[in-house]
Design a protein around this motif. Structure first.
Motif, PDB file in Angstrom:
ATOM      1  N   SER A   1       0.812  -1.200   0.000  1.00  0.00           N
ATOM      2  CA  SER A   1       0.000   0.000   0.000  1.00  0.00           C
ATOM      3  C   SER A   1       0.853   1.261   0.000  1.00  0.00           C
ATOM      4  N   TRP A   2       0.176   2.390   0.012  1.00  0.00           N
ATOM      5  CA  TRP A   2       0.799   3.708   0.082  1.00  0.00           C
ATOM      6  C   TRP A   2      -0.208   4.635   0.756  1.00  0.00           C
ATOM      7  N   ALA A   3       0.262   5.807   1.184  1.00  0.00           N
ATOM      8  CA  ALA A   3      -0.601   6.732   1.932  1.00  0.00           C
ATOM      9  C   ALA A   3      -1.435   7.563   0.974  1.00  0.00           C
ATOM     10  N   THR A   4      -2.472   6.928   0.427  1.00  0.00           N
ATOM     11  CA  THR A   4      -3.439   7.585  -0.439  1.00  0.00           C
ATOM     12  C   THR A   4      -4.834   7.282   0.111  1.00  0.00           C
ATOM     13  N   PRO A   5      -5.872   7.954  -0.385  1.00  0.00           N
ATOM     14  CA  PRO A   5      -7.217   7.607   0.092  1.00  0.00           C
ATOM     15  C   PRO A   5      -7.555   6.127  -0.083  1.00  0.00           C
ATOM     16  N   ASN A   6      -7.207   5.548  -1.230  1.00  0.00           N
ATOM     17  CA  ASN A   6      -7.512   4.134  -1.440  1.00  0.00           C
ATOM     18  C   ASN A   6      -6.698   3.237  -0.516  1.00  0.00           C
ATOM     19  N   GLY A   7      -5.447   3.604  -0.269  1.00  0.00           N
ATOM     20  CA  GLY A   7      -4.665   2.849   0.693  1.00  0.00           C
ATOM     21  C   GLY A   7      -5.230   2.958   2.090  1.00  0.00           C
ATOM     22  N   HIS A   8      -5.624   4.174   2.480  1.00  0.00           N
ATOM     23  CA  HIS A   8      -6.130   4.386   3.839  1.00  0.00           C
ATOM     24  C   HIS A   8      -7.428   3.635   4.102  1.00  0.00           C
ATOM     25  N   LYS A   9      -8.217   3.376   3.073  1.00  0.00           N
ATOM     26  CA  LYS A   9      -9.424   2.573   3.281  1.00  0.00           C
ATOM     27  C   LYS A   9      -9.075   1.250   3.962  1.00  0.00           C
TER      28      LYS A   9
ATOM     29  N   THR B   1     -15.485   5.711   2.014  1.00  0.00           N
ATOM     30  CA  THR B   1     -15.732   7.103   1.616  1.00  0.00           C
ATOM     31  C   THR B   1     -14.920   8.098   2.432  1.00  0.00           C
ATOM     32  N   PHE B   2     -14.770   7.845   3.713  1.00  0.00           N
ATOM     33  CA  PHE B   2     -14.130   8.819   4.603  1.00  0.00           C
ATOM     34  C   PHE B   2     -12.765   9.305   4.118  1.00  0.00           C
ATOM     35  N   PRO B   3     -11.838   8.426   3.687  1.00  0.00           N
ATOM     36  CA  PRO B   3     -10.516   8.938   3.312  1.00  0.00           C
ATOM     37  C   PRO B   3     -10.541   9.945   2.171  1.00  0.00           C
ATOM     38  N   TRP B   4     -11.516   9.833   1.287  1.00  0.00           N
ATOM     39  CA  TRP B   4     -11.609  10.808   0.197  1.00  0.00           C
ATOM     40  C   TRP B   4     -12.111  12.155   0.681  1.00  0.00           C
ATOM     41  N   ILE B   5     -12.929  12.165   1.705  1.00  0.00           N
ATOM     42  CA  ILE B   5     -13.475  13.421   2.235  1.00  0.00           C
ATOM     43  C   ILE B   5     -12.427  14.165   3.044  1.00  0.00           C
TER      44      ILE B   5
ATOM     45  N   PRO C   1     -10.700   5.729  17.217  1.00  0.00           N
ATOM     46  CA  PRO C   1      -9.271   5.429  17.379  1.00  0.00           C
ATOM     47  C   PRO C   1      -8.675   4.635  16.217  1.00  0.00           C
ATOM     48  N   ALA C   2      -9.403   3.656  15.701  1.00  0.00           N
ATOM     49  CA  ALA C   2      -8.875   2.854  14.596  1.00  0.00           C
ATOM     50  C   ALA C   2      -8.686   3.698  13.345  1.00  0.00           C
ATOM     51  N   VAL C   3      -9.564   4.654  13.132  1.00  0.00           N
ATOM     52  CA  VAL C   3      -9.429   5.547  11.982  1.00  0.00           C
ATOM     53  C   VAL C   3      -8.185   6.415  12.145  1.00  0.00           C
ATOM     54  N   GLN C   4      -7.981   6.923  13.340  1.00  0.00           N
ATOM     55  CA  GLN C   4      -6.800   7.757  13.593  1.00  0.00           C
ATOM     56  C   GLN C   4      -5.513   6.969  13.361  1.00  0.00           C
ATOM     57  N   GLU C   5      -5.518   5.700  13.761  1.00  0.00           N
ATOM     58  CA  GLU C   5      -4.348   4.853  13.506  1.00  0.00           C
ATOM     59  C   GLU C   5      -4.200   4.575  12.015  1.00  0.00           C
ATOM     60  N   GLY C   6      -5.294   4.270  11.370  1.00  0.00           N
ATOM     61  CA  GLY C   6      -5.244   3.896   9.967  1.00  0.00           C
ATOM     62  C   GLY C   6      -4.710   4.979   9.058  1.00  0.00           C
ATOM     63  N   VAL C   7      -5.106   6.220   9.294  1.00  0.00           N
ATOM     64  CA  VAL C   7      -4.674   7.300   8.399  1.00  0.00           C
ATOM     65  C   VAL C   7      -3.236   7.727   8.658  1.00  0.00           C
ATOM     66  N   ARG C   8      -2.635   7.185   9.714  1.00  0.00           N
ATOM     67  CA  ARG C   8      -1.217   7.476   9.949  1.00  0.00           C
ATOM     68  C   ARG C   8      -0.288   6.502   9.225  1.00  0.00           C
ATOM     69  N   VAL C   9      -0.830   5.391   8.760  1.00  0.00           N
ATOM     70  CA  VAL C   9       0.005   4.356   8.151  1.00  0.00           C
ATOM     71  C   VAL C   9       0.689   4.894   6.895  1.00  0.00           C
ATOM     72  N   LEU C  10       2.001   4.805   6.859  1.00  0.00           N
ATOM     73  CA  LEU C  10       2.862   5.177   5.731  1.00  0.00           C
ATOM     74  C   LEU C  10       2.935   6.681   5.440  1.00  0.00           C
ATOM     75  N   THR C  11       2.256   7.508   6.221  1.00  0.00           N
ATOM     76  CA  THR C  11       2.258   8.935   5.891  1.00  0.00           C
ATOM     77  C   THR C  11       3.639   9.571   6.048  1.00  0.00           C
ATOM     78  N   ASP C  12       4.491   8.979   6.870  1.00  0.00           N
ATOM     79  CA  ASP C  12       5.833   9.545   7.052  1.00  0.00           C
ATOM     80  C   ASP C  12       6.709   9.345   5.818  1.00  0.00           C
ATOM     81  N   LEU C  13       6.272   8.489   4.879  1.00  0.00           N
ATOM     82  CA  LEU C  13       7.051   8.222   3.675  1.00  0.00           C
ATOM     83  C   LEU C  13       6.577   9.025   2.466  1.00  0.00           C
ATOM     84  N   ARG C  14       5.427   9.620   2.580  1.00  0.00           N
ATOM     85  CA  ARG C  14       4.853  10.294   1.415  1.00  0.00           C
ATOM     86  C   ARG C  14       5.655  11.536   1.056  1.00  0.00           C
ATOM     87  N   GLN C  15       5.754  11.802  -0.259  1.00  0.00           N
ATOM     88  CA  GLN C  15       6.477  12.962  -0.760  1.00  0.00           C
ATOM     89  C   GLN C  15       5.586  13.766  -1.704  1.00  0.00           C
TER      90      GLN C  15
END
Length: 229
Positions: A6-14, A165-169, A196-210
């Motif tokens: 995956s990667w830190a995009t809306p589709n990945g964050h789903k 839907t949430f990650p796109w919004i 809490p799970a959403v907060q954890e999920g949207v943090r996944v891989l975000t430190d690598l995004r450019q």
């Protein structure tokens, strides 16, 4: 055990959110779509459309490893495997699938185009900006109207339709949208964002995004000639 590519995009964050909500062990493997990792042969074996995310389940339906691509299909697979976030009762089940397809066929593609022409396109094409910004606003209106009827998209229970839907919004400002214009949607958004799970999920891989716009090679791999492989 799951291996998530995956990667830190809306589709990945789903899928990040779904796995966190299920509280199951998984290993995430970064697929840097700016660097062109999505075109590597090993990744194409599990995601032939060269898109993230893709999931490998070591304990698939027949007890053997099973791989699946497309974020909506992955959400459905996990919901069925764990009997979570997807009602079994037929009418409720179909309502969830209806709104999941709405996200896959409308929200994702149209908001993605709004992102592209407003932010990533090398030249500002006014027609395209207005076309997709207007469609984004229309889709927000559809969601807002639906949320006048129920707490969540497909009824009064949180489901994979909301997770999809949430990650796109989250990127509403980049789409030219003020959530204050859609009060029911904003309540829904804030409720989901607080999980809490959403907060954890949207943090996944975000430190690598450019920033794709800052590097021509990364931009080409995302939107240009790098796609022609």
């Amino acid at each position: 055990m799951f291996d998530l590519y995956s990667w830190a995009t809306p589709n990945g964050h789903k899928v990040h959110i779904m796995l966190e909500e299920l509280d199951v062990p998984y290993t995430v493997h970064a697929v840097d779509i700016g660097a062109g990792d999505q075109f590597q042969p090993d990744f194409l074996k599990i995601s032939p459309n060269n898109k993230i995310p893709a999931l490998v389940d070591s304990d698939g339906p027949d007890g053997k490893p099973f791989h699946i691509f497309e974020s909506g299909a992955i959400l459905y697979y996990l919901a069925r495997k764990y009997d979570r976030f997807l009602p079994q009762e037929p009418l409720e089940h179909y309502r969830v699938m209806e709104w999941l397809m709405f996200q896959m066929g409308g929200v994702g593609p149209m908001l993605g185009q709004a992102h592209h022409f407003r932010i990533y396109a090398p030249e500002k094409i006014q027609y395209a900006i207005e076309r997709y910004s207007r469609e984004a606003r229309r889709l927000y209106g559809v969601i807002d109207t639906q949320l006048e009827r129920s707490e969540y998209l497909a009824g009064d229970e949180y489901s994979i339709a909301d997770i999809a839907t949430f990650p796109w919004i989250r990127s509403h400002e980049k789409q030219g949208i003020d959530l204050e214009d859609f009060p029911k949607l904003k309540v829904w958004f804030d409720r989901i964002e607080a999980r809490p799970a959403v907060q954890e999920g949207v943090r996944v891989l975000t430190d690598l995004r450019q920033d794709y716009t800052a590097d021509r090679d990364r931009w080409e791999n995302m939107f240009g000639s790098g796609q022609d492989r």
